[in-house]
Design an enzyme around this catalytic site. Structure first.
Site, PDB file in Angstrom:
ATOM      1  N   GLN A   1       0.858  -1.188   0.000  1.00 21.99           N
ATOM      2  CA  GLN A   1       0.000   0.000   0.000  1.00 21.99           C
ATOM      3  C   GLN A   1       0.894   1.237   0.000  1.00 21.99           C
ATOM      4  OE1 GLN A   1      -2.107   0.693   3.676  1.00 21.99           O
ATOM      5  NE2 GLN A   1      -3.650   1.960   2.677  1.00 21.99           N
ATOM      6  N   GLY A   2       0.824   2.022  -1.048  1.00 27.72           N
ATOM      7  CA  GLY A   2       1.672   3.210  -1.133  1.00 27.72           C
ATOM      8  C   GLY A   2       0.869   4.475  -0.911  1.00 27.72           C
TER       9      GLY A   2
ATOM     10  N   SER B   1       1.311   6.578   2.459  1.00 30.30           N
ATOM     11  CA  SER B   1       2.071   7.548   3.254  1.00 30.30           C
ATOM     12  C   SER B   1       3.331   8.008   2.535  1.00 30.30           C
ATOM     13  CB  SER B   1       2.462   6.918   4.593  1.00 30.30           C
ATOM     14  OG  SER B   1       1.322   6.453   5.255  1.00 30.30           O
TER      15      SER B   1
ATOM     16  N   GLU C   1     -11.915  -1.493   5.782  1.00 35.33           N
ATOM     17  CA  GLU C   1     -11.488  -1.799   7.135  1.00 35.33           C
ATOM     18  C   GLU C   1     -12.729  -2.128   7.973  1.00 35.33           C
ATOM     19  OE1 GLU C   1      -8.188   0.289   8.764  1.00 35.33           O
ATOM     20  OE2 GLU C   1      -8.133  -1.811   9.323  1.00 35.33           O
TER      21      GLU C   1
ATOM     22  N   SER D   1      -4.265   7.058  13.020  1.00 34.96           N
ATOM     23  CA  SER D   1      -3.801   7.112  14.416  1.00 34.96           C
ATOM     24  C   SER D   1      -4.985   7.302  15.362  1.00 34.96           C
ATOM     25  CB  SER D   1      -2.820   8.266  14.597  1.00 34.96           C
ATOM     26  OG  SER D   1      -3.529   9.492  14.582  1.00 34.96           O
TER      27      SER D   1
HETATM   28  C1  LIG Z   1       3.999  -0.449  11.440  1.00 33.56           C
HETATM   29  C2  LIG Z   1       3.491   0.511  10.439  1.00 33.56           C
HETATM   30  C3  LIG Z   1       3.106   0.070   9.191  1.00 33.56           C
HETATM   31  C4  LIG Z   1       2.650   0.961   8.227  1.00 33.56           C
HETATM   32  N1  LIG Z   1       2.332   0.487   6.988  1.00 33.56           N
HETATM   33  C5  LIG Z   1       1.939   1.367   6.026  1.00 33.56           C
HETATM   34  C6  LIG Z   1       1.687   0.936   4.692  1.00 33.56           C
HETATM   35  O1  LIG Z   1       1.801  -0.259   4.385  1.00 33.56           O
HETATM   36  N2  LIG Z   1       1.355   1.828   3.768  1.00 33.56           N
HETATM   37  C7  LIG Z   1       1.224   3.164   4.069  1.00 33.56           C
HETATM   38  O2  LIG Z   1       0.878   3.926   3.187  1.00 33.56           O
HETATM   39  N3  LIG Z   1       1.460   3.617   5.313  1.00 33.56           N
HETATM   40  C8  LIG Z   1       1.836   2.765   6.297  1.00 33.56           C
HETATM   41  N4  LIG Z   1       2.087   3.212   7.576  1.00 33.56           N
HETATM   42  C9  LIG Z   1       2.057   4.644   7.813  1.00 33.56           C
HETATM   43  C10 LIG Z   1       0.902   5.118   8.657  1.00 33.56           C
HETATM   44  O3  LIG Z   1      -0.293   5.069   7.943  1.00 33.56           O
HETATM   45  C11 LIG Z   1       1.254   6.536   9.118  1.00 33.56           C
HETATM   46  O4  LIG Z   1       2.346   6.423   9.995  1.00 33.56           O
HETATM   47  C12 LIG Z   1       0.115   7.232   9.791  1.00 33.56           C
HETATM   48  O5  LIG Z   1      -0.881   7.559   8.874  1.00 33.56           O
HETATM   49  C13 LIG Z   1       0.566   8.479  10.535  1.00 33.56           C
HETATM   50  O6  LIG Z   1       1.247   9.335   9.687  1.00 33.56           O
HETATM   51  P1  LIG Z   1       2.685   9.926  10.111  1.00 33.56           P
HETATM   52  O7  LIG Z   1       3.526   8.784  10.491  1.00 33.56           O
HETATM   53  O8  LIG Z   1       3.126  10.806   9.064  1.00 33.56           O
HETATM   54  O9  LIG Z   1       2.394  10.752  11.419  1.00 33.56           O
HETATM   55  P2  LIG Z   1       1.799  12.221  11.457  1.00 33.56           P
HETATM   56  O10 LIG Z   1       0.581  12.291  10.618  1.00 33.56           O
HETATM   57  O11 LIG Z   1       2.865  13.194  11.207  1.00 33.56           O
HETATM   58  O12 LIG Z   1       1.353  12.298  12.952  1.00 33.56           O
HETATM   59  C14 LIG Z   1       2.225  12.689  14.043  1.00 33.56           C
HETATM   60  C15 LIG Z   1       1.372  12.795  15.286  1.00 33.56           C
HETATM   61  O13 LIG Z   1       0.393  13.827  15.097  1.00 33.56           O
HETATM   62  C16 LIG Z   1      -0.902  13.328  15.322  1.00 33.56           C
HETATM   63  N5  LIG Z   1      -1.833  14.009  14.431  1.00 33.56           N
HETATM   64  C17 LIG Z   1      -1.813  14.079  13.102  1.00 33.56           C
HETATM   65  N6  LIG Z   1      -2.863  14.748  12.623  1.00 33.56           N
HETATM   66  C18 LIG Z   1      -3.609  15.094  13.686  1.00 33.56           C
HETATM   67  C19 LIG Z   1      -4.824  15.796  13.854  1.00 33.56           C
HETATM   68  N7  LIG Z   1      -5.519  16.256  12.812  1.00 33.56           N
HETATM   69  N8  LIG Z   1      -5.267  15.961  15.100  1.00 33.56           N
HETATM   70  C20 LIG Z   1      -4.576  15.487  16.160  1.00 33.56           C
HETATM   71  N9  LIG Z   1      -3.433  14.838  16.086  1.00 33.56           N
HETATM   72  C21 LIG Z   1      -2.940  14.636  14.852  1.00 33.56           C
HETATM   73  C22 LIG Z   1      -0.813  11.851  15.018  1.00 33.56           C
HETATM   74  O14 LIG Z   1      -1.823  11.118  15.676  1.00 33.56           O
HETATM   75  C23 LIG Z   1       0.572  11.520  15.545  1.00 33.56           C
HETATM   76  O15 LIG Z   1       0.479  11.274  16.911  1.00 33.56           O
HETATM   77  C24 LIG Z   1       2.557   2.334   8.541  1.00 33.56           C
HETATM   78  C25 LIG Z   1       2.926   2.782   9.804  1.00 33.56           C
HETATM   79  C26 LIG Z   1       3.390   1.895  10.750  1.00 33.56           C
HETATM   80  C27 LIG Z   1       3.798   2.415  12.081  1.00 33.56           C
END
Ligand SMILES: Cc1cc2nc3c(=O)[nH]c(=O)nc-3n(C[C@H](O)[C@H](O)[C@H](O)COP(=O)(O)OP(=O)(O)OC[C@H]3O[C@@H](n4cnc5c(N)ncnc54)[C@H](O)[C@@H]3O)c2cc1C
Lengths: 374, 393
Positions: free
Chosen positions: B133-134, B136, B251, B376
Site C-alpha cells: 500500500q503506497g 504515506s 477496514e 492514528s
Molecule cells: C507499522 C506501520 C506500518 C505501516 N504500513 C503502512 C503501509 O503499508 N502503507 C502506508 O501507506 N502507510 C503505512 N504506515 C504509515 C501510517 O499510515 C502513518 O504512519 C500514519 O498515517 C501516521 O502518519 P505519520 O507517520 O506521518 O504521522 P503524522 O501524521 O505526522 O502524525 C504525528 C502525530 O500527530 C498526530 N496528528 C496528526 N494529525 C492530527 C490531527 N488532525 N489531530 C490530532 N493529532 C494529529 C498523530 O496522531 C501523531 O500522533 C505504517 C505505519 C506503521 C507504524
C-alpha cells in the site's frame, strides 16, 4: 448471531423514554431533589411505570407479570437512568426477583402480583456498613426458625427507599453461618427505619435496623442460601450498571449538544480538540458499557457459563463510564455546570452514589482477577 | 424477533469444523512454538508463510466472504468471523498479503474494470503477487491529501516520481497500489489517481527501514521515472481520493473477533508470567490486569455488535473508528500492564535460564505501532467526535 435489542425491546425503551419526557421531565426531577424530606416517590411516576408494565417485567405470567428477562428489565433501568428518575423501581424489581428465585409458590403468590402491579413497594437489604457485596458483607443475624418464623437482628445500610417499602428482603446469616434471604414486612416489631440524607436527590435511602424482628425465610424456590444471595447481587449489579449506562449516555449527549453551540474565542468550544477527544473517548467508553450491560443481562438470563465474568465486566465498565461522563459534563459546561440551577449535578450525584452499589468497579475488578488469575 | 442469540448457523458451525480440521492437519507443531517465526530470517519466514497461505487458498480457505466468481468461498459474515477466530486459535501463520486482501481486492470487486477483476484477484489469493500500500509519504501521513508523488502522462503510460514511506512489506512486494498526483498543480483531494504500479522495474527502488523492535517489516519506496500504464489506474484518473476513501472503508468489515481471540490469549499468557514471578497476588497488579480484561471483554461484545450490524445489512459508517480505538488502545494497555506487573524482569530477555521473554517483549514493542497505523488514535478520535457526535470541525 443477534447481539442487539429487538424491535419490541426498542419500542419498550421508547415508551418509557417518552413517558418520562412527557410526564416526568427534569423539572419534575428537580421538584424531588429540592424536597429532600419528601418521600422521593412521586405517585404519578410510579403509576405510569406500573401502567407500562415496567414493574412486571420479570414477574412470571402466572403471577400477573410479563415473564420477560433481565435483558428487557435493563431496557427500563437504562431509561430511568437517562431520565435520572427517582423512585423505588430497582428496589421493587429486586425484591420481586428474590421471591421469584428463592420463594415458595405460596410466597410468590402472596407477593408477586402486588409487586408487579406497583401496589406493593419492595426493597432489598443485602449488606451492612463497610461490608462487601459478595455475601460476606451481611451484618444481620437470623435466629433458628420457630413455626416458619425467624428473628432478625442487626443493621443493613444503605438500603434504597426503605421508608416507603411494604416488603423488605433482608439477607441474614443463620446460626450455622449460612446466608439466606428473609421477608420482613413494614411495621414488623423491632423494625426501625432510619432515613439517611444523601447528596443524590434522585433517591431516598436509609438504614434498616432490626431487633429481634420476625421474618419469614424465603425457601422452596429454585435457589437458596448463598446461591440465592449471589443471584440477587448479580441482578442488582446488572440493573445498577444499566441505570449508570443511561446516566452516562444522557450526560454525554447533553454535553455534546451544549458544546456544539457554546462559543468562546469566536468558535464553538466543541471544536477544540481537548474537548473533542475527551468526548470521543467517552463515546467509546459508554458504547462499550452499553454492550457490556446487554451481554451481562443475556448471560444472567441464559445462565451462560461466563456469567460471573460478564456481570463483573458490566458493572466495572458502567461505573467507570458513568463517573467519567458525568464528571466531564460538569467540566465541559463550565461554570454553569457547577451551579445548583443546572441539571449536571443530578447526573453526577446519581452516578457517584450508584457506582459502588452491588460492588464498585474496583471490587468487580478484584473479582475478575480472582476468576482469571487464581 | 428473537432476543440476543449468540449462536452461529449450522452451516457456519460446519464450516468451522472443516477449517479446524484442515488447520490441525496443516500447521506443523513447531510453527506454533513461541519464538519460532522470529528465529527465522525475514526472507525465509516470508517464503514459508507465502507458500503456506497459497496452500490454504487451494484448500478453499481464503477469501471466505468473497463471491465464488473471484475465487472466494461465498461465505457469510459469520464464517469470516469464525475464520478470524480459528486462525488465531490454531496459531496459524500471519497472512503475507494483508493489504491486498483487506483493501485492494474488495475495491477491485466494487469498481475495477473487467480486466482488473480477472487479472488481479486470483493471483493475489494464490500469493503469486504480493501487494503493498503506497499511501504515506514523508510529508503526507495523517494528512493523506498532502501527497506529492506525481505522475505525468507519456503516451499510454504515466511516468511516476516521488517517494512513499512506512510501506509494509516493501522488500517483498511485487506491486503497489499508490496514490499519485496525476494532475500537475492540483491541490489536496483533487487531481489524485490510484495507480497500480509494478515494483519490479528499474524506476522503483525499495529500501528497508528498521523498526524499534529490530524487525524490518516496512520500508521506503522510491519512484524515479517509474512507468505505469494508464489502464492500471483503479477508478478514474483524477478520482483517486474517492477510490482511496472507498478502499479504506473496507477496514469496516473487520469486527475485532480475531483481535479479541489473540489478545485474550495474551492476557492469559501474561497472567501466567505474573504468577511465575510471584506478582499475581499484588492487588495493584491485579487491578491493572483485570482492567485490561474488562476492555478485552468489551471488545468481544463490540465484535458481536459489529457482526450483527453487518448481518443486518447496516452501513457501519464511522463505527470502524470506534472498533479501531477499542482494540488498539486495549492492546497497548495490555502490554503496558505486562511491564508494570513484571517489573524489572519484564525487560530481561531471559530473567531465568529457562524463561524466554523475547516473544512478549516483541508484542510489547509492536503495541506501540497499532495506535499509529491505519489512522492514528488522534485521527480516529477526530472522526468519532466530528462524524459520530457531530462536533464542529
Ligand atoms: C507499522 C506501520 C506500518 C505501516 N504500513 C503502512 C503501509 O503499508 N502503507 C502506508 O501507506 N502507510 C503505512 N504506515 C504509515 C501510517 O499510515 C502513518 O504512519 C500514519 O498515517 C501516521 O502518519 P505519520 O507517520 O506521518 O504521522 P503524522 O501524521 O505526522 O502524525 C504525528 C502525530 O500527530 C498526530 N496528528 C496528526 N494529525 C492530527 C490531527 N488532525 N489531530 C490530532 N493529532 C494529529 C498523530 O496522531 C501523531 O500522533 C505504517 C505505519 C506503521 C507504524
Amino acid at each position: 448471531m443477534f447481539f442487539a435489542l429487538t424491535d419490541d425491546q426498542q419500542a419498550f425503551a421508547t415508551t418509557v423514554r417518552e413517558f418520562l419526557a412527557d410526564r416526568f421531565d427534569l423539572d419534575a426531577v428537580r421538584g424531588v431533589v429540592e424536597d429532600p424530606h419528601g418521600d422521593g416517590h412521586p405517585v404519578s411516576l410510579w403509576k405510569g411505570l406500573a401502567d407500562q408494565g415496567a414493574l412486571a417485567v420479570l414477574v412470571p405470567e402466572e403471577h400477573d407479570g410479563l415473564g420477560l428477562g433481565l435483558l428487557d428489565a435493563q431496557v427500563v433501568a437504562r431509561e430511568l437512568g437517562r431520565g435520572v428518575a427517582p423512585g423505588p423501581w430497582t428496589a421493587t424489581v429486586l425484591a420481586a426477583e428474590a421471591l421469584r428465585l428463592a420463594g415458595s409458590p405460596e410466597q410468590q403468590a402472596a407477593w408477586l402480583p402486588g409487586l408487579a402491579a406497583g401496589e406493593t413497594i419492595g426493597t432489598v437489604a443485602l449488606r451492612g456498613e463497610a461490608g462487601s457485596w459478595d455475601g460476606r458483607g451481611i451484618t444481620v443475624d437470623a435466629s433458628g426458625q420457630n413455626d416458619g418464623v425467624s428473628r432478625l437482628s442487626g443493621t443493613a445500610s444503605p438500603v434504597d427507599y426503605p421508608s416507603v417499602a411494604g416488603l423488605i428482603v433482608v439477607a441474614a446469616t443463620d446460626p450455622s453461618g449460612t446466608p439466606g434471604l428473609f421477608l420482613v414486612e413494614s411495621g414488623a416489631s423491632g423494625l426501625a427505619i432510619r432515613d439517611q440524607e444523601t447528596y443524590d436527590g434522585t433517591a431516598r435511602v436509609g438504614a434498616v435496623e432490626l431487633a429481634d424482628t420476625p421474618a419469614e425465610p424465603l425457601g422452596g424456590g429454585t435457589l437458596s442460601g448463598a446461591a440465592a444471595v449471589a443471584a440477587l447481587m448479580a441482578r442488582g449489579a446488572v440493573l445498577t450498571a444499566a441505570d449508570l449506562v443511561g446516566v452516562a449516555r444522557e450526560a454525554l449527549t447533553r454535553t455534546v449538544d451544549y458544546d456544539r453551540e457554546r462559543k468562546q474565542f469566536g468558535v464553538p468550544v466543541g471544536s477544540f480538540q481537548a474537548i473533542k477527544h475527551t468526548m470521543a473517548d467517552l463515546h467509546v467508553a459508554v458504547t462499550m458499557a452499553e454492550h457490556a450491560v446487554l451481554f451481562a443481562a443475556h448471560a444472567v438470563d441464559t445462565e451462560d457459563p461466563g456469567v460471573d465474568v460478564a456481570v463483573a465486566v458490566a458493572k466495572a465498565k458502567a461505573a467507570d463510564a458513568a463517573w467519567a461522563a458525568t464528571g466531564a459534563m460538569i467540566q465541559f459546561f463550565g461554570g454553569i455546570g457547577f451551579t445548583w440551577e443546572h441539571e449536571a449535578h443530578f447526573f453526577y450525584k446519581r452516578a457517584r452514589r450508584r457506582a459502588p452499589l452491588f460492588g464498585s468497579a474496583d471490587e468487580h475488578r478484584a473479582r475478575l482477577a480472582a476468576l482469571t488469575m487464581d | 424477533m428473537a432476543p440476543v442469540d449468540l449462536s452461529y448457523t449450522a452451516e457456519e458451525e460446519q464450516f468451522r469444523e472443516e477449517l479446524r480440521t484442515w488447520l490441525a492437519a496443516n500447521i506443523p507443531d513447531e510453527w506454533t512454538q513461541p519464538g519460532f517465526w522470529r528465529a527465522l530470517d525475514d526472507d525465509e519466514s516470508f517464503r514459508l508463510r507465502r507458500d503456506w497461505e497459497a496452500s490454504k487458498t487451494a484448500a478453499g480457505f481464503s477469501g471466505i466472504e468473497w463471491p465464488t466468481e473471484y475465487g472466494g468461498r461465498g461465505g457469510t459474515p459469520g464464517m469470516k468471523a469464525l475464520y478470524d477466530e480459528e486462525m488465531v486459535r490454531a496459531r496459524a501463520p500471519q497472512t503475507v498479503n494483508v493489504l491486498g486482501l483487506t483493501f485492494l481486492a474488495p475495491t477491485i470487486m466494487a469498481i475495477g474494470t473487467p480486466d482488473q477483476k480477472a487479472e488481479i484477484i486470483g493471483p493475489m489469493l494464490r500469493n503469486e503477487v504480493i501487494w503493498c500500500q503506497g499511501f504515506s509519504e514523508p510529508g503526507a501521513g495523517s494528512d493523506l491529501a498532502a501527497v506529492a508523488t506525481r505522475g505525468v502522462r507519456d503516451g499510454d503510460d504515466y511516468v511516476v516520481n516521488g517517494q512513499k514511506i512506512w510501506t509494509t512489506n516493501a522488500m517483498h512486494g511485487d506491486k503497489i497500489f499508490t496514490i499519485v498526483r496525476t494532475e500537475p498543480g492540483s491541490e489536496r483531494h483533487k487531481g489524485l489517481s490510484m495507480m497500480l504500479i509494478d515494483m519490479d522495474q528499474p524506476g522503483v527502488e525499495a529500501r528497508p527501514l528498521k523498526q524499534m523492535s529490530g524487525a524490518s517489516e516496512f520500508g521506503e519506496v522510491f519512484f524515479t521515472d517509474a512507468r505505469v500504464p494508464a489502464k492500471d489506474c483503479l477508478g478514474e484518473i483524477g478520482a483517486g481520493w474517492r477510490t482511496a476513501m472507498l478502499l479504506l472503508s473496507f477496514e469496516r468489515g473487520a469486527s475485532g473477533v480475531g483481535q479479541y481471540t489473540e489478545f485474550r490469549r495474551q492476557y492469559d499468557e501474561i497472567v501466567a508470567e505474573a504468577r511465575r514471578f510471584g506478582r499475581s497476588d499484588d492487588p495493584v497488579a491485579r487491578q491493572k490486569l483485570a482492567n485490561c480484561l474488562v476492555e478485552l471483554e468489551c471488545l468481544r461484545y463490540h465484535a458481536m455488535h459489529i457482526l450483527t450490524q453487518v448481518e443486518q445489512g447496516r452501513d457501519l459508517g464511522s463505527e470502524s473508528s470506534m472498533t479501531k480505538l477499542q482494540w488498539s488502545e486495549t492492546f497497548q494497555d495490555l502490554w503496558e500492564a505486562f511491564d508494570d506487573v513484571l517489573g524489572p524482569e519484564a525487560s530481561l530477555a531471559r530473567p531465568r535460564p529457562d524463561v524466554d521473554l523475547t516473544p512478549f517483549q516483541h508484542q510489547a514493542m509492536w503495541s506501540r505501532s497499532v495506535t499509529i497505523w491505519g489512522g492514528s488514535s488522534q485521527v480516529q478520535r477526530n472522526i468519532v467526535a466530528e462524524r459520530v457526535l457531530g462536533l464542529p470541525r
